[in-house]
Design a protein around this motif. Structure first.
Motif, PDB file in Angstrom:
ATOM      1  N   PHE A  79       0.828  -1.199   0.000  1.00 25.55           N
ATOM      2  CA  PHE A  79       0.000   0.000   0.000  1.00 25.55           C
ATOM      3  C   PHE A  79       0.864   1.251   0.000  1.00 25.55           C
ATOM      4  O   PHE A  79       0.589   2.221  -0.711  1.00 25.55           O
ATOM      5  N   GLY A  80       1.945   1.253   0.801  1.00 25.07           N
ATOM      6  CA  GLY A  80       2.845   2.408   0.853  1.00 25.07           C
ATOM      7  C   GLY A  80       3.511   2.680  -0.478  1.00 25.07           C
ATOM      8  O   GLY A  80       3.606   3.828  -0.922  1.00 25.07           O
ATOM      9  N   LEU A  81       3.989   1.643  -1.146  1.00 30.40           N
ATOM     10  CA  LEU A  81       4.602   1.820  -2.458  1.00 30.40           C
ATOM     11  C   LEU A  81       3.569   2.328  -3.457  1.00 30.40           C
ATOM     12  O   LEU A  81       3.865   3.190  -4.286  1.00 30.40           O
ATOM     13  N   GLY A  82       2.349   1.817  -3.366  1.00 36.32           N
ATOM     14  CA  GLY A  82       1.274   2.313  -4.233  1.00 36.32           C
ATOM     15  C   GLY A  82       1.009   3.794  -4.024  1.00 36.32           C
ATOM     16  O   GLY A  82       0.778   4.548  -4.974  1.00 36.32           O
ATOM     17  N   LEU A  83       1.051   4.244  -2.755  1.00 39.82           N
ATOM     18  CA  LEU A  83       0.878   5.674  -2.462  1.00 39.82           C
ATOM     19  C   LEU A  83       2.001   6.500  -3.070  1.00 39.82           C
ATOM     20  O   LEU A  83       1.770   7.580  -3.625  1.00 39.82           O
ATOM     21  N   MET A  84       3.223   6.011  -2.964  1.00 39.74           N
ATOM     22  CA  MET A  84       4.367   6.746  -3.515  1.00 39.74           C
ATOM     23  C   MET A  84       4.264   6.862  -5.034  1.00 39.74           C
ATOM     24  O   MET A  84       4.537   7.920  -5.601  1.00 39.74           O
ATOM     25  N   THR A  92      10.676   6.489 -11.034  1.00 44.34           N
ATOM     26  CA  THR A  92      11.055   5.166 -11.561  1.00 44.34           C
ATOM     27  C   THR A  92      11.159   4.189 -10.406  1.00 44.34           C
ATOM     28  O   THR A  92      12.250   3.874  -9.940  1.00 44.34           O
ATOM     29  N   LEU A  93      10.019   3.761  -9.928  1.00 47.82           N
ATOM     30  CA  LEU A  93       9.985   2.809  -8.819  1.00 47.82           C
ATOM     31  C   LEU A  93       9.468   1.470  -9.330  1.00 47.82           C
ATOM     32  O   LEU A  93       8.598   1.413 -10.193  1.00 47.82           O
ATOM     33  N   PRO A  94       9.982   0.388  -8.772  1.00 51.52           N
ATOM     34  CA  PRO A  94       9.460  -0.926  -9.157  1.00 51.52           C
ATOM     35  C   PRO A  94       8.044  -1.108  -8.621  1.00 51.52           C
ATOM     36  O   PRO A  94       7.641  -0.456  -7.674  1.00 51.52           O
ATOM     37  N   ARG A  95       7.304  -1.984  -9.234  1.00 52.96           N
ATOM     38  CA  ARG A  95       5.922  -2.237  -8.805  1.00 52.96           C
ATOM     39  C   ARG A  95       5.870  -3.197  -7.623  1.00 52.96           C
ATOM     40  O   ARG A  95       4.885  -3.250  -6.915  1.00 52.96           O
ATOM     41  N   SER A 109      21.211   2.202  -7.706  1.00 56.96           N
ATOM     42  CA  SER A 109      19.897   2.618  -7.209  1.00 56.96           C
ATOM     43  C   SER A 109      19.714   4.121  -7.399  1.00 56.96           C
ATOM     44  O   SER A 109      20.630   4.914  -7.194  1.00 56.96           O
ATOM     45  N   THR A 110      18.484   4.497  -7.767  1.00 51.59           N
ATOM     46  CA  THR A 110      18.163   5.922  -7.923  1.00 51.59           C
ATOM     47  C   THR A 110      17.846   6.519  -6.550  1.00 51.59           C
ATOM     48  O   THR A 110      17.526   5.787  -5.601  1.00 51.59           O
ATOM     49  N   PRO A 111      17.923   7.836  -6.417  1.00 51.27           N
ATOM     50  CA  PRO A 111      17.561   8.457  -5.137  1.00 51.27           C
ATOM     51  C   PRO A 111      16.123   8.142  -4.715  1.00 51.27           C
ATOM     52  O   PRO A 111      15.844   8.004  -3.532  1.00 51.27           O
ATOM     53  N   GLN A 112      15.230   8.000  -5.702  1.00 50.05           N
ATOM     54  CA  GLN A 112      13.844   7.671  -5.375  1.00 50.05           C
ATOM     55  C   GLN A 112      13.744   6.268  -4.769  1.00 50.05           C
ATOM     56  O   GLN A 112      12.983   6.048  -3.820  1.00 50.05           O
ATOM     57  N   GLU A 113      14.510   5.349  -5.295  1.00 44.41           N
ATOM     58  CA  GLU A 113      14.493   3.989  -4.748  1.00 44.41           C
ATOM     59  C   GLU A 113      15.078   3.965  -3.344  1.00 44.41           C
ATOM     60  O   GLU A 113      14.582   3.251  -2.468  1.00 44.41           O
ATOM     61  N   ALA A 115      15.023   6.443  -1.188  1.00 48.38           N
ATOM     62  CA  ALA A 115      14.039   7.059  -0.283  1.00 48.38           C
ATOM     63  C   ALA A 115      12.888   6.106  -0.017  1.00 48.38           C
ATOM     64  O   ALA A 115      12.424   5.965   1.127  1.00 48.38           O
ATOM     65  N   ALA A 116      12.403   5.424  -1.045  1.00 50.45           N
ATOM     66  CA  ALA A 116      11.289   4.490  -0.866  1.00 50.45           C
ATOM     67  C   ALA A 116      11.693   3.330   0.043  1.00 50.45           C
ATOM     68  O   ALA A 116      10.914   2.906   0.902  1.00 50.45           O
ATOM     69  N   GLU A 117      12.925   2.833  -0.133  1.00 48.67           N
ATOM     70  CA  GLU A 117      13.378   1.746   0.738  1.00 48.67           C
ATOM     71  C   GLU A 117      13.459   2.221   2.184  1.00 48.67           C
ATOM     72  O   GLU A 117      13.053   1.514   3.113  1.00 48.67           O
TER      73      GLU A 117
END
Length: 135
Positions: A79-84, A92-95, A109-113, A115-117
């Motif tokens: 759910f959190g990844l879906g919100l992001m 460019t985040l993985p599903r 890894s990108t900065p977005q990845e 941060a998401a991790e």
């Protein structure tokens, strides 16, 4: 109107009588204002202060009813990844949230990845994904 055209005066009033009439008129206006303010303001002090908002007293029951939302970690990650992704569709985040694990150790890894991790796995606050403070 003959007197008005010939002498410039209407009636038999002299200069001092006109001044007297003006002073009496101004005095009446000042008295009306004074008494209006005096009587009008006396009720202001009798007005009670506004009512304060009531506060709830402590109780043994919870203030919010429990939700039926799942709380397990898999749900939080998905759910959190879906919100992001929904908040920033150009990221460019993985599903799959599992693909984010170990992003901090991967040099590609990108900065977005990263941060998401961090938000999903390393954040010490560990908010529920439905919490408004999650992102």
């Amino acid at each position: 109107f003959a007197d008005l055209h010939e002498t410039g005066q209407w009636g038999g009033l002299n200069k001092w009588e006109k001044y007297g009439i003006c002073l009496i008129t101004l005095g009446a206006i000042a008295a009306a204002i004074f008494f209006g303010l005096k009587v009008g303001r006396s009720n202001v002090e009798d007005t009670p202060p506004p009512t304060r908002n009531p506060t709830s007293s402590p109780s043994a029951s919870p203030s919010a009813s429990p939700t039926g939302a799942p709380t397990d970690t898999t749900y939080r990650e998905t759910f959190g990844l879906g919100l992001m992704i929904a908040a920033s569709p150009k990221l460019t985040l993985p599903r799959d949230p599992e693909e984010l694990k170990g992003a901090k150790n991967n040099v590609d890894s990108t900065p977005q990845e990263l941060a998401a991790e961090f938000v999903l796995y390393d954040d010490p606050m560990n908010f529920n994904a439905r919490d408004p403070r999650f992102m």
